[in-house]
Motif scaffolding. Structure first.
Motif, PDB file in Angstrom:
ATOM      1  N   UNK A 135      -0.302   6.285  -8.756  1.00 34.92           N
ATOM      2  CA  UNK A 135      -1.312   5.653  -7.910  1.00 34.92           C
ATOM      3  C   UNK A 135      -1.013   4.172  -7.727  1.00 34.92           C
ATOM      4  N   UNK A 136      -0.866   3.429  -8.801  1.00 33.61           N
ATOM      5  CA  UNK A 136      -0.517   2.017  -8.772  1.00 33.61           C
ATOM      6  C   UNK A 136      -1.414   1.233  -7.813  1.00 33.61           C
ATOM      7  N   UNK A 137      -2.707   1.253  -8.071  1.00 32.63           N
ATOM      8  CA  UNK A 137      -3.658   0.514  -7.233  1.00 32.63           C
ATOM      9  C   UNK A 137      -3.373  -0.980  -7.225  1.00 32.63           C
ATOM     10  N   UNK A 138      -2.787  -1.486  -8.321  1.00 28.85           N
ATOM     11  CA  UNK A 138      -2.469  -2.913  -8.411  1.00 28.85           C
ATOM     12  C   UNK A 138      -1.035  -3.087  -8.907  1.00 28.85           C
ATOM     13  N   UNK A 139      -0.503  -4.272  -8.711  1.00 27.98           N
ATOM     14  CA  UNK A 139       0.823  -4.581  -9.235  1.00 27.98           C
ATOM     15  C   UNK A 139       0.822  -4.527 -10.762  1.00 27.98           C
ATOM     16  N   UNK A 140      -0.277  -4.982 -11.377  1.00 32.16           N
ATOM     17  CA  UNK A 140      -0.379  -4.943 -12.840  1.00 32.16           C
ATOM     18  C   UNK A 140      -0.352  -3.504 -13.341  1.00 32.16           C
ATOM     19  N   UNK A 141      -1.012  -2.608 -12.606  1.00 30.59           N
ATOM     20  CA  UNK A 141      -0.999  -1.207 -12.984  1.00 30.59           C
ATOM     21  C   UNK A 141       0.400  -0.618 -12.937  1.00 30.59           C
ATOM     22  N   UNK A 162       8.791   2.414  -4.542  1.00 33.18           N
ATOM     23  CA  UNK A 162      10.084   1.789  -4.798  1.00 33.18           C
ATOM     24  C   UNK A 162       9.904   0.681  -5.817  1.00 33.18           C
ATOM     25  N   UNK A 163      10.571   0.773  -6.959  1.00 31.82           N
ATOM     26  CA  UNK A 163      10.400  -0.253  -8.002  1.00 31.82           C
ATOM     27  C   UNK A 163      10.980  -1.593  -7.574  1.00 31.82           C
ATOM     28  N   UNK A 164      10.389  -2.657  -8.112  1.00 36.66           N
ATOM     29  CA  UNK A 164      10.886  -3.984  -7.789  1.00 36.66           C
ATOM     30  C   UNK A 164      12.249  -4.210  -8.425  1.00 36.66           C
ATOM     31  N   UNK A 165      13.078  -4.932  -7.708  1.00 38.49           N
ATOM     32  CA  UNK A 165      14.405  -5.261  -8.219  1.00 38.49           C
ATOM     33  C   UNK A 165      14.263  -6.036  -9.535  1.00 38.49           C
ATOM     34  N   UNK A 204      -5.872  -1.818   0.454  1.00 39.66           N
ATOM     35  CA  UNK A 204      -5.185  -2.767  -0.423  1.00 39.66           C
ATOM     36  C   UNK A 204      -5.110  -2.178  -1.828  1.00 39.66           C
ATOM     37  N   UNK A 205      -4.933  -0.848  -1.888  1.00 39.10           N
ATOM     38  CA  UNK A 205      -5.050  -0.170  -3.182  1.00 39.10           C
ATOM     39  C   UNK A 205      -3.871   0.738  -3.490  1.00 39.10           C
TER      40      UNK A 205
END
Length: 360
Positions: A135-141, A162-165, A204-205
């Motif tokens: 789900x990853x509603x937030x970057x922190x999640x 897609x994971x961040x570099x 935005x979720x």
């Protein structure tokens, strides 16, 4: 010297009986013959009642209580609860799995932290590999999931993520729609019709929502029209931390009038259908006064006004994800290096319907 068909078929029958099931491609490799030859042999064996044929697999006649799991043919797919966008992705992945002799077992993540629980359930049930759409509603999640995801010891493919570099999970395979290109398609279409003041009503979720918002800001700025292109939430539940009476609750009519906007891009479909109804109730005609483009194209054509929509290639994403996972499974089974990780992006399309028209 070529092995006689009768002897080869006897070996196939013995291998299938010993294992419970065997994939056609694996049998072809072991017997050093073509897949076509094995497929023909399996068909003849099935006609004689010596085994059963499946999608790309031969199965023993002996009863097995949970056949797919017991023979190691199951893969797990984890998706968030209530995500209609992923339905077509799941169906396509299941169809592709069946063609290769795999069974796809769906696991639902009921909340923000439910992804890890669902993954553990899938692994406990014997899943050999995983397709994951957290789900990853937030970057922190998302960051909170990186440690345990990186520690998984089975093949994993991220779906529409897609994971961040530089992150701990950047080395995982992934496949997603190119949502930056989706925003580009929507803006190019509206601008070609003469619109320069465009409201983005977006969620935005999720990672997809955040890409759409950031790309809209960047692309309108690059075109020199950002001042007339405000961004708002598409509903009061569209943010990462919704509240019962969120002051940011969607008011598209007000946003359109304040900005003097003649068009709107709305993410996603259900929010778009609701907001178009509100525009019409307020006397704002679609597309006469305000052209509308929806984003996702799941149910965009089912409203009173069929909505023009950005259509990510949902089915192709599911198929590509399954292909990436199968590639990993085959290499792992053969004891070979898994190869370089692959990050795939597939381009969306734009489906033009009744909700957009030239500015007049």
């Amino acid at each position: 010297m070529r092995e006689p068909a009768q002897k080869r078929q006897a070996r196939i029958a013995a291998l299938v009986e010993a294992r419970g099931s065997a994939r056609i491609t694996d049998l072809a490799d072991e017997l050093a013959v073509s897949v076509v030859t094995v497929r023909r042999d399996v068909e003849e064996l099935a006609q004689r009642g010596e085994l059963r044929r499946g999608h790309g697999v031969a199965r023993s006649l002996r009863p097995m209580p949970t056949e797919s799991t017991a023979t190691g043919d199951t893969i797990g797919m984890v998706v968030p609860v209530g995500n209609t966008y992923l339905t077509e992705v799941v169906q396509a992945a299941r169809g592709a799995a069946e063609k290769t002799g795999l069974r796809l077992a769906l696991h639902i993540a009921a909340d923000e932290r439910g992804t890890e629980r669902a993954v553990r359930q899938a692994l406990d049930a014997g899943a050999r590999g995983l397709l994951l759409a957290p789900r990853w509603r937030t970057e922190a999640g998302a960051r909170a999931d990186h440690a345990w995801l990186a520690a998984l010891e089975v093949p994993v493919v991220l779906v529409e993520r897609r994971p961040h570099r530089g992150s701990a999970i950047y080395g995982l395979d992934c496949v997603r729609s190119d949502h930056a290109y989706g925003v580009h398609l929507a803006l190019e279409h509206l601008i070609s019709l003469g619109h320069r003041r465009i409201v983005l009503a977006a969620r935005d979720d999720s990672p997809t929502a955040r890409v759409i918002r950031s790309e809209f800001a960047a692309q309108t700025a690059a075109r020199g029209i950002s001042e007339g292109c405000p961004v708002m939430l598409s509903s009061r539940t569209a943010g990462p931390d919704p509240r019962p009476r969120d002051e940011r609750e969607a008011d598209l009519v007000g946003a359109v009038r304040r900005a003097g906007a003649t068009a709107a891009l709305i993410h996603g479909d259900m929010d778009a259908l609701v907001l178009v109804q509100r525009l019409c109730e307020a006397g704002v005609e679609v597309p006469g006064d305000c052209s509308v483009v929806a984003y996702n194209d799941v149910v965009a054509d089912m409203g009173q006004i069929a909505l023009t929509a950005v259509a990510p290639p949902k089915g192709e994403v599911g198929q590509a994800a399954l292909e990436l996972l199968t590639r990993q499974l085959e290499r792992t089974r053969a004891g070979r290096w898994a190869g370089a990780a692959r990050h795939l992006e597939l381009l969306p399309d734009l489906v033009v319907r009744d909700s957009t028209a030239p500015l007049h």
